[in-house]
Design a protein around this motif. Structure first.
Motif, PDB file in Angstrom:
ATOM      1  N   THR A 174      23.024   0.417 -24.242  1.00  0.00           N
ATOM      2  CA  THR A 174      23.928   1.069 -23.379  1.00  0.00           C
ATOM      3  C   THR A 174      23.170   2.336 -22.602  1.00  0.00           C
ATOM      4  O   THR A 174      22.532   3.029 -23.343  1.00  0.00           O
ATOM      5  N   VAL A 175      23.019   2.330 -21.360  1.00  0.00           N
ATOM      6  CA  VAL A 175      22.357   3.401 -20.673  1.00  0.00           C
ATOM      7  C   VAL A 175      23.434   3.958 -19.694  1.00  0.00           C
ATOM      8  O   VAL A 175      23.996   3.678 -18.859  1.00  0.00           O
ATOM      9  N   LYS A 231      17.780  -9.065 -25.250  1.00  0.00           N
ATOM     10  CA  LYS A 231      18.634  -7.791 -25.382  1.00  0.00           C
ATOM     11  C   LYS A 231      19.441  -7.655 -24.148  1.00  0.00           C
ATOM     12  O   LYS A 231      19.062  -8.299 -23.016  1.00  0.00           O
ATOM     13  N   ARG A 232      20.789  -7.162 -24.233  1.00  0.00           N
ATOM     14  CA  ARG A 232      21.762  -7.062 -23.174  1.00  0.00           C
ATOM     15  C   ARG A 232      21.604  -5.510 -22.787  1.00  0.00           C
ATOM     16  O   ARG A 232      22.071  -4.669 -23.636  1.00  0.00           O
ATOM     17  N   ILE A 233      21.261  -5.210 -21.498  1.00  0.00           N
ATOM     18  CA  ILE A 233      21.084  -3.802 -21.275  1.00  0.00           C
ATOM     19  C   ILE A 233      22.526  -3.486 -20.241  1.00  0.00           C
ATOM     20  O   ILE A 233      22.798  -4.225 -19.216  1.00  0.00           O
ATOM     21  N   HIS A 234      23.384  -2.399 -20.702  1.00  0.00           N
ATOM     22  CA  HIS A 234      24.605  -2.180 -20.027  1.00  0.00           C
ATOM     23  C   HIS A 234      24.524  -0.979 -19.296  1.00  0.00           C
ATOM     24  O   HIS A 234      24.080   0.189 -19.951  1.00  0.00           O
ATOM     25  N   TYR A 235      24.244  -0.892 -18.196  1.00  0.00           N
ATOM     26  CA  TYR A 235      24.314   0.361 -17.248  1.00  0.00           C
ATOM     27  C   TYR A 235      25.607   0.953 -16.771  1.00  0.00           C
ATOM     28  O   TYR A 235      26.541   0.457 -16.341  1.00  0.00           O
ATOM     29  N   HIS A 236      25.748   2.117 -17.139  1.00  0.00           N
ATOM     30  CA  HIS A 236      26.901   2.872 -16.757  1.00  0.00           C
ATOM     31  C   HIS A 236      26.219   4.148 -16.084  1.00  0.00           C
ATOM     32  O   HIS A 236      26.291   5.293 -16.717  1.00  0.00           O
ATOM     33  N   ILE A 237      26.046   3.798 -14.803  1.00  0.00           N
ATOM     34  CA  ILE A 237      25.479   4.882 -14.013  1.00  0.00           C
ATOM     35  C   ILE A 237      26.404   5.378 -12.739  1.00  0.00           C
ATOM     36  O   ILE A 237      26.570   4.233 -12.205  1.00  0.00           O
ATOM     37  N   THR A 266      19.097   0.654  -9.348  1.00  0.00           N
ATOM     38  CA  THR A 266      18.215  -0.742  -8.711  1.00  0.00           C
ATOM     39  C   THR A 266      16.965  -0.644  -9.548  1.00  0.00           C
ATOM     40  O   THR A 266      16.587  -1.952  -9.863  1.00  0.00           O
ATOM     41  N   THR A 267      16.244   0.293  -9.452  1.00  0.00           N
ATOM     42  CA  THR A 267      15.056   0.263 -10.182  1.00  0.00           C
ATOM     43  C   THR A 267      15.125  -0.260 -11.783  1.00  0.00           C
ATOM     44  O   THR A 267      13.979  -1.060 -12.335  1.00  0.00           O
ATOM     45  N   LEU A 268      15.936   0.323 -12.477  1.00  0.00           N
ATOM     46  CA  LEU A 268      15.902   0.132 -13.837  1.00  0.00           C
ATOM     47  C   LEU A 268      16.321  -1.499 -14.146  1.00  0.00           C
ATOM     48  O   LEU A 268      15.906  -2.142 -14.802  1.00  0.00           O
ATOM     49  N   GLN A 269      17.290  -1.924 -12.967  1.00  0.00           N
ATOM     50  CA  GLN A 269      17.644  -3.380 -13.326  1.00  0.00           C
ATOM     51  C   GLN A 269      16.466  -4.378 -13.031  1.00  0.00           C
ATOM     52  O   GLN A 269      16.460  -5.275 -13.727  1.00  0.00           O
ATOM     53  N   GLU A 270      15.754  -3.925 -11.804  1.00  0.00           N
ATOM     54  CA  GLU A 270      14.635  -4.893 -11.692  1.00  0.00           C
ATOM     55  C   GLU A 270      13.565  -4.746 -12.800  1.00  0.00           C
ATOM     56  O   GLU A 270      12.801  -5.582 -13.087  1.00  0.00           O
ATOM     57  N   ARG A 271      13.279  -3.466 -13.204  1.00  0.00           N
ATOM     58  CA  ARG A 271      12.322  -3.431 -14.295  1.00  0.00           C
ATOM     59  C   ARG A 271      12.587  -4.080 -15.432  1.00  0.00           C
ATOM     60  O   ARG A 271      11.544  -4.712 -16.142  1.00  0.00           O
ATOM     61  N   PHE A 272      13.902  -4.212 -16.047  1.00  0.00           N
ATOM     62  CA  PHE A 272      14.229  -4.843 -17.486  1.00  0.00           C
ATOM     63  C   PHE A 272      14.725  -6.255 -17.041  1.00  0.00           C
ATOM     64  O   PHE A 272      15.480  -6.650 -17.756  1.00  0.00           O
ATOM     65  N   ILE A 303      13.322  10.847 -14.218  1.00  0.00           N
ATOM     66  CA  ILE A 303      14.311  10.376 -14.738  1.00  0.00           C
ATOM     67  C   ILE A 303      13.974   8.807 -15.259  1.00  0.00           C
ATOM     68  O   ILE A 303      14.362   8.326 -16.129  1.00  0.00           O
ATOM     69  N   LEU A 304      12.964   8.251 -14.384  1.00  0.00           N
ATOM     70  CA  LEU A 304      12.424   6.992 -14.582  1.00  0.00           C
ATOM     71  C   LEU A 304      11.678   6.895 -15.744  1.00  0.00           C
ATOM     72  O   LEU A 304      11.972   5.895 -16.777  1.00  0.00           O
ATOM     73  N   SER A 305      10.867   7.896 -16.118  1.00  0.00           N
ATOM     74  CA  SER A 305      10.110   7.916 -17.304  1.00  0.00           C
ATOM     75  C   SER A 305      10.952   8.085 -18.466  1.00  0.00           C
ATOM     76  O   SER A 305      10.767   7.472 -19.551  1.00  0.00           O
ATOM     77  N   ILE A 306      11.940   8.888 -18.486  1.00  0.00           N
ATOM     78  CA  ILE A 306      12.786   9.199 -19.470  1.00  0.00           C
ATOM     79  C   ILE A 306      13.561   7.876 -20.047  1.00  0.00           C
ATOM     80  O   ILE A 306      13.763   7.266 -21.054  1.00  0.00           O
ATOM     81  N   CYS A 307      14.177   7.317 -18.798  1.00  0.00           N
ATOM     82  CA  CYS A 307      14.975   6.075 -19.137  1.00  0.00           C
ATOM     83  C   CYS A 307      14.191   4.836 -19.753  1.00  0.00           C
ATOM     84  O   CYS A 307      14.556   4.092 -20.757  1.00  0.00           O
ATOM     85  N   THR A 308      12.938   4.583 -18.961  1.00  0.00           N
ATOM     86  CA  THR A 308      11.946   3.646 -19.342  1.00  0.00           C
ATOM     87  C   THR A 308      11.518   3.715 -20.847  1.00  0.00           C
ATOM     88  O   THR A 308      11.579   2.686 -21.542  1.00  0.00           O
ATOM     89  N   ASN A 309      11.247   5.153 -21.333  1.00  0.00           N
ATOM     90  CA  ASN A 309      10.702   5.138 -22.555  1.00  0.00           C
ATOM     91  C   ASN A 309      11.819   4.864 -23.633  1.00  0.00           C
ATOM     92  O   ASN A 309      11.544   4.361 -24.782  1.00  0.00           O
ATOM     93  N   LEU A 310      12.957   5.531 -23.197  1.00  0.00           N
ATOM     94  CA  LEU A 310      13.981   5.122 -24.344  1.00  0.00           C
ATOM     95  C   LEU A 310      14.743   3.814 -24.240  1.00  0.00           C
ATOM     96  O   LEU A 310      14.878   3.236 -25.281  1.00  0.00           O
TER      97      LEU A 310
END
Length: 577
Positions: free
Chosen positions: A484-485, A444-450, A432-438, A463-470
């Motif tokens: 793809t995440v 770009k199209r971001i595909h989440y496989h979480i 939810t956080t990553l979808q809201e942030r980006f 975890i948020l810092s790793i994903c956000t920076n990458l």
């Protein structure tokens, strides 16, 4: 071997060694005497037989009488004429006597004719056995010969030998009993004194001092007791002082090694072993008894100095040491202080100030330049003014991001692995956080496989810092449209994070350096969208905090795949309590 056994052997062995040859020679003498008695007996029996009436022609009655005597005495009785003709033989039937060959050349017959009588032992061809012969001339010029089978003599010899052997065994046993008794009486006081000496030598705290009947031994025991009491008191005082010294050395941050001038270790503390990475032992040689060539070389360079010395920075096994050598009258004292962290911090500060100064210069230059232009030219067109203001804002925003990233990196370096979690992180929250942030990213199209149904024992911020920076890294530098995440919990308490873009791929030789602070691959990436150069360094520090791994590889589509494995930080039992 204890003292009683030694005393027993001292008494027993010489007596046995003297007794064996004595019995051996006695056996020979007895057998010799028995044989002589046998010969005397044969002579006596010959005399009795000679007193019989021996007719010129042996009759049946005489033959029966001779055979009877032979049967009773065990003798073979033979009557021989001077020319060697056998007239009578107690072991041969009368009618067969004439068939006996001439005895003219028998040794006993020849010598009896020559000397009057003769003893000999030989094999008899008549009766086919070894015989002991005695032959002597009768008054009528005939020879009377008697003989015993040598088996009789052998039985006699064996009987005597067996009796002497039994006697010898009995004497051995008797001597062993007497020797054991004497050894016990002699060695018991020695064993007691030996017990006292060994107990004192081994350093026992409590020793029993036995009483002795002998006045001399009693005085020795009393003297040893007084010496032991005095030694115990001194030893206790030394032990107390040593324990105090050990306590002080143990808590010291410095490694301490005390050696004599032959480099024999007199004292050391555990910190010295830890710093050198080798096991030390008091009494061993610091240089000769070590198998570690690096340690030998390192310490040799220190000990070769003939005077007091101080080395502020000496590198050993990727560690930096401050070393102090003190030359004492009889010893050498080495003090090792690990200043690796201090040295690293100094270099880090120097590098950080240099990098920050470099990274701050660009946005500050742009801010100052455009601001100066706006201030110096109030009549600048509105469109250009807005453009300058946007550049100033963008540069200020970059400057703010850089400062935040540097502070975050410093916080991670200070925290390290020393953090605990109170509860697991639901991956649904992270999705939810990553979808809201980006959500505002449109190019770009971001595909989440979480795996949103899973929970992991990892920090939400990490975890948020790793994903956000990458993801930010992929947005800035990827020329493709898809990112793809993947986040999921694997077996063995592992968490896998994978971020994949569509390139361009980072060159293989650059993949290790991209995690350094302020390093960007700007030559092959988008120059217009370069970042602070700290994001991937933050990712690496977070991964290290979880004892994890991070790898960069090229995807099948020519993009980059950042693969991360973290080990969950589950709480310990103590934390749960």
């Amino acid at each position: 071997m204890n003292s009683m056994v030694r005393v027993f052997l001292i008494i027993y062995v010489p007596i046995v060694l003297a007794l064996v040859p004595l019995v051996y020679f006695s056996n020979g003498i007895i057998i010799e005497e028995a044989q002589q008695n046998l010969m005397n007996d044969m002579e006596d029996k010959w005399t009795l037989l000679a007193s019989m009436h021996w007719p010129l022609e042996i009759s049946t009655d005489t033959h029966q009488q001779v055979r009877h005597i032979s049967h009773e005495t065990g003798l073979r009785i033979t009557l021989i004429q001077r020319d060697g003709t056998v007239l009578e033989d107690s072991l041969v039937a009368l009618e067969d006597v004439t068939a006996i060959p001439s005895h003219a050349h028998r040794p006993e017959v020849v010598n009896a004719l020559a000397q009057g009588d003769w003893h000999t032992t030989r094999y008899s061809t008549t009766v086919n056995m070894d015989m002991l012969y005695y032959a002597r001339m009768l008054d009528n010029e005939r020879i009377l010969r008697i003989s015993y089978p040598t088996a009789y003599v052998d039985d006699l010899r064996q009987s005597i030998t067996q009796r002497l052997f039994v006697l010898l065994i009995f004497l051995f046993a008797l001597i062993a009993i007497i020797s054991a008794y004497l050894a016990r009486r002699i060695s018991q006081p020695i064993q007691r004194l030996s017990y006292i000496a060994e107990a004192v030598e081994s350093g026992r705290d409590s020793i029993h001092f036995p009483d002795f009947r002998d006045p001399t031994l009693a005085k020795i025991s009393q003297l040893m007791e007084r010496i032991f009491r005095a030694m115990t008191q001194k030893q206790q005082l030394l032990q107390d002082e040593q324990e105090k010294l050990e306590s002080i050395f143990t808590v010291l941050e410095e490694g301490i090694i005390l050696v004599d001038h032959e480099h024999t270790i007199l004292h050391y503390n555990p910190k010295a072993e830890h710093l050198l990475g080798v096991a030390l032992e008091i009494g061993s040689n610091l240089l000769r008894d070590s198998n570690d060539f690096e340690v030998i070389t390192f310490l040799s360079q220190i000990l070769d100095s003939g005077e007091n010395a101080l080395w502020e920075k000496r590198i050993f096994r990727e560690r930096v040491f401050e070393i102090n050598l003190r030359i004492l009258p009889q010893e050498k004292l080495i003090v090792l202080f690990d200043v690796t962290e201090e040295d690293r911090y100094e270099r880090y500060k120097t590098e950080l100030v240099s990098n920050i100064s470099h990274e701050l210069r660009t946005p500050l230059t742009m801010i100052l330049g455009y601001a100066e232009t706006l201030l110096s030219d109030p009549d600048i067109p509105e469109e250009q003014r807005q453009k300058f203001i946007r550049v100033i804002f963008k540069s200020a925003h970059s400057l703010s991001n850089l400062i935040e990233d540097v502070l975050e990196l410093n916080r991670l370096e200070q925290t390290g692995r020393t953090f605990e979690l109170a509860e697991p992180l639901p991956l649904q929250d992270m999705l939810t956080t990553l979808q809201e942030r980006f959500a505002t990213v449109t190019d770009k199209r971001i595909h989440y496989h979480i795996r949103h149904e899973q929970s992991v024992w990892c920090s939400y911020e990490h975890i948020l810092s790793i994903c956000t920076n990458l993801i930010d890294n992929a947005i800035k530098y990827s020329r493709g449209q898809n990112i793809t995440v993947t986040i999921q919990r694997e077996r063995d308490e592992q968490v896998q994070i994978v971020v994949e873009d569509e390139g361009p791929a980072i060159p293989a030789k650059e993949r290790e350096r991209i995690f350094e602070r302020f390093y960007t691959v700007s030559q092959s990436r988008n120059r217009n969208r370069s970042g602070t150069g700290v994001g991937l360094s933050i990712v690496k520090h977070i991964v290290q905090a979880y004892r994890g791994t991070i790898t960069v590889s090229e995807s099948a589509a020519g993009g980059n795949v950042f693969s991360i494995v973290l080990y969950e930080k589950r709480p310990t039992n103590k934390c749960l309590a």
